[in-house]
Design an enzyme around this catalytic site. Structure first.
Site, PDB file in Angstrom:
ATOM      1  CG  HIS A   1      -4.895   7.520   4.786  1.00  0.00           C
ATOM      2  ND1 HIS A   1      -5.737   8.591   5.012  1.00  0.00           N
ATOM      3  CD2 HIS A   1      -5.678   6.547   4.246  1.00  0.00           C
ATOM      4  CE1 HIS A   1      -6.965   8.269   4.640  1.00  0.00           C
ATOM      5  NE2 HIS A   1      -6.950   7.045   4.175  1.00  0.00           N
ATOM      6  CB  CYS A   2       1.507   9.790   4.954  1.00  0.00           C
ATOM      7  SG  CYS A   2       0.942  11.494   5.065  1.00  0.00           S
ATOM      8  CB  ALA A   3       1.089   4.515   3.994  1.00  0.00           C
TER       9      ALA A   3
END
Length: 108
Positions: free
Chosen positions: A65-67
């Site tokens: 999730h982009c993290a």
């Protein structure tokens, strides 16, 4: 806002009853609304997402999730990230029940 909060609580309560499912939640859930992430023991998150989509018609997001760096802290590297459920104003408790039934079928 009120409906989404009730649905979020219902989702969390329902998912917490599934054996082998680990929820990632804030310690204070007062302002937590609409998004719930989890992993399912012995499954990669992308596999759970694919099964939910192809076999049950349920759309979720999976992965980092982009993290990517937070996932070391969460210790979910074995599952390649989390499964993320997002709720909105058009969702119902019945939608959540379908998700829970689908996930239970994977753990039984």
């Amino acid at each position: 806002f009120f409906k989404e909060k009730l649905l979020t609580n219902y989702l969390i309560d329902s998912l917490s009853k599934i054996k082998g499912l680990k929820l990632f939640l804030p310690s204070n859930r007062d302002n937590h609304i609409g998004i719930v992430s989890f992993v399912l023991k012995d499954f990669k998150s992308e596999d759970v997402g694919m099964i939910l989509d192809e076999d049950f018609g349920i759309a979720v997001r999976t992965g980092y999730h982009c993290a990517p760096f937070i996932h070391e802290y969460l210790s979910d590297k074995d599952s390649l990230g989390t499964v993320r459920v997002s709720l909105g104003q058009f969702n119902t408790e019945a939608d959540i029940d379908v998700l829970v039934k689908a996930l239970k079928s994977l753990t039984e």
